[in-house]
Structure formats: structure tokens, C-alpha cells
Design an enzyme around this catalytic site. Sequence first.
Site, PDB file in Angstrom:
ATOM      1  N   SER A   1      42.448  11.992  24.288  1.00 54.41           N
ATOM      2  CA  SER A   1      43.732  12.037  25.146  1.00 54.41           C
ATOM      3  C   SER A   1      43.433  12.727  26.491  1.00 54.41           C
ATOM      4  CB  SER A   1      44.579  13.254  24.591  1.00 54.41           C
ATOM      5  OG  SER A   1      44.952  12.537  23.253  1.00 54.41           O
TER       6      SER A   1
ATOM      7  N   GLY B   1      42.512   5.353  19.983  1.00 54.42           N
ATOM      8  CA  GLY B   1      42.145   5.755  18.752  1.00 54.42           C
ATOM      9  C   GLY B   1      43.406   6.166  17.809  1.00 54.42           C
ATOM     10  N   HIS B   2      44.337   6.685  18.424  1.00 57.20           N
ATOM     11  CA  HIS B   2      45.409   7.209  17.332  1.00 57.20           C
ATOM     12  C   HIS B   2      45.872   5.882  16.711  1.00 57.20           C
ATOM     13  CE1 HIS B   2      45.689  10.486  20.516  1.00 57.20           C
ATOM     14  NE2 HIS B   2      45.563  11.125  19.306  1.00 57.20           N
TER      15      HIS B   2
ATOM     16  N   LYS C   1      35.904  11.296  15.852  1.00 58.43           N
ATOM     17  CA  LYS C   1      35.660  12.213  16.911  1.00 58.43           C
ATOM     18  C   LYS C   1      35.762  13.504  17.114  1.00 58.43           C
ATOM     19  CE  LYS C   1      37.870  12.511  20.948  1.00 58.43           C
ATOM     20  NZ  LYS C   1      37.597  14.088  21.130  1.00 58.43           N
TER      21      LYS C   1
ATOM     22  N   GLN D   1      36.249  19.094  13.146  1.00 66.40           N
ATOM     23  CA  GLN D   1      37.753  19.301  12.580  1.00 66.40           C
ATOM     24  C   GLN D   1      38.072  18.747  11.313  1.00 66.40           C
ATOM     25  OE1 GLN D   1      41.470  19.031  14.935  1.00 66.40           O
ATOM     26  NE2 GLN D   1      41.432  17.087  14.172  1.00 66.40           N
TER      27      GLN D   1
HETATM   28  O1  PAF Z   1      43.129  16.431  16.433  1.00 60.72           O
HETATM   29  C1  PAF Z   1      44.347  16.471  16.855  1.00 60.72           C
HETATM   30  O2  PAF Z   1      45.009  16.042  17.783  1.00 60.72           O
HETATM   31  C2  PAF Z   1      44.858  18.124  16.486  1.00 60.72           C
HETATM   32  O3  PAF Z   1      43.807  19.068  16.363  1.00 60.72           O
HETATM   33  C3  PAF Z   1      45.643  18.066  15.278  1.00 60.72           C
HETATM   34  C4  PAF Z   1      44.843  17.635  13.867  1.00 60.72           C
HETATM   35  C5  PAF Z   1      46.849  17.377  15.483  1.00 60.72           C
HETATM   36  C6  PAF Z   1      46.258  19.305  14.939  1.00 60.72           C
HETATM   37  O4  PAF Z   1      46.994  20.065  16.072  1.00 60.72           O
END
Ligand code: PAF
Length: 286
Positions: free
Chosen positions: A186, A36-37, A149, A153
Site C-alpha cells: 500500500s 496482493g490483497h 511480504k 508479522q
Molecule cells: O498487514 C496488515 O495490513 C496489518 O498489519 C493487519 C494484519 C491488517 C493488522 O492491522
Amino acid sequence: MQIFSQIKDIKTAIGLLKNENSTIGFVPTMGALHKGHISLIDKAKSENDYVVCSIFVNPVQFNNKEDFDKYPIQNDVDIELLKKNRCDVLFIPSVKEVYPKAPNENFSFGQLEKVMEGAFRPGHFNGVAIVVKKLFEIINSDKAYFGEKDFQQLMIIQALVKQLNLDIEIVPCPIIREADGLAMSSRNVRLTEHQRAIAPQIYALLKNCVEHSAIASVAEVKAEFVAKISAIPEFKLDYFEIADENNFQSISSWEDSKSPRAFAAIFIDNVRLIDNMKIFCNFAKS
Ligand code: PAF
């Protein structure tokens, strides 16, 4: 790949890149990187001259100490993965570097933070906003990439950018799933073999919601999801919601929203997984 742990050093390096008139895409992460990253990095790479990633497990966004303590950390593996995937710059600071003093900012996001993750993880989005604002100030990128996902956020960060008039474009990126449908996260590495085998049920049941939205009411779709999740003994439902994806108002009829989305948070033992799916509803207002 250049690696920095000090704010002043990465600022200097980024200043040099900016002097070349280069564009920078930023991918903030908490490490334990997965495909995903990598999809965010690929997208950033395709739209910018340079990609900057950060790895920082942000303590102030964890409302649950055990979740923080057990958050997977694998910096050496992550660094190799980032090199392989052509990340140009990595920022990997200590907690002290990011927070020399305990942060005390208070953000307000109205309805966006009152429901679902906001309601079930008090303080979580304030902690996310604190670190994202700080990271945006340090990295000063043109764009930043966030996965759907963590849909709520993503919306909070878009609201943050608007509130603070930040000169950055937020790029939403689709959820990346394992072959069996489990949304990449993760936290998936914390699942036992058996838990990992049943976890894709979350995806299957969300898909079921989307399919049934054409023939059932919102209440029926919700009840079916809750009943099926409750029938799996290893699962504990934190919440299931069908809400408008733009304002997070819960809906009671498909006519209430042009863009309904189903959101779920489920514990498998003490591992909390979230997922969501857009509902393409025939009855939604046109
Ligand atoms: O989605 C994440 O991994 C975290 O919430 C982020 C955006 C890196 C902030 O710590």
C-alpha cells in the site's frame, strides 16, 4: 457485498452465515488495496463459502506518527474493488468502535519480536497482535489469510494463535510482485515517479543474494547487499538480515539453517519498504 461498521451488526451477520454451516475466510487489511490483497481474497474465495475483509488503519501498530498520518486511505476505491472481486462482507469500523478504551494488552513473542521489524519498530507487533486478536474474535472465521511480504508479522500471528489456542487456521500467501519485481505494498503509492523507478532495485538485490548464496559466504552476501544499497543515494538501509525463517535467529554460516531467508527494510526518502526472499541454499543442512 454487505458492509458493516458496527461490531454488533457484523457479529449478527456472521452468526447467520455460520448457522448455514458455511465456512468463512477472513482477509484483514488496512485498505489501499492492491493486487496482493486481491490474491488473498481469491485464495480465501477458493477455500471457503464466504469471504470477509476488514479495512482498519490500526493506530496502535504505528510507531511512527508520520507513517500513520500519511498512510493512504481510499475507502471508496477499495469498496468498489472489493465488490468487483466478490468479497461478501466488509467490516470497516472507526477507531472508537474498535478501541472504546485505549488497549493495554501486552503480548510476548520472544525472539520473533526482538529482531528486524520488532527491533526497528518498537511496539509494532504488540499493536498488530492487539488488533488481530480483536478482529479474530469479531469475525470468528475458519481461516485467515496473510501475505508473506510481512513475513515476520505472519510468524507473529501464527505464534499468537498458538499462544491463545485460537480455533483458526492461518494461511500464508506468497508475495505478489509488480512486473519489475517490486513487492506490492500500500505504501508504493507514496513513491514519486523517480522513486518508483528505482524501488525494484530492492527485489533485484535480494535476487542477487539468493544467486550468490551458492558461491559466497553469508557475510559476503550481506556485505554485497549493504554495499549495493548504500551506493544508491536515494536509499537508506534500515536493516538487512539473513535469518532462519522459522525462529529468526540470525545466521553466520549457511549450515546454521535449513531455511534461510533474506529480509530487508529500506527507506526511500520517508517511505519505508520491506521485502524478503527465501534462500534456496545448496549448503543448507539437509
Ligand atoms: O498487514 C496488515 O495490513 C496489518 O498489519 C493487519 C494484519 C491488517 C493488522 O492491522
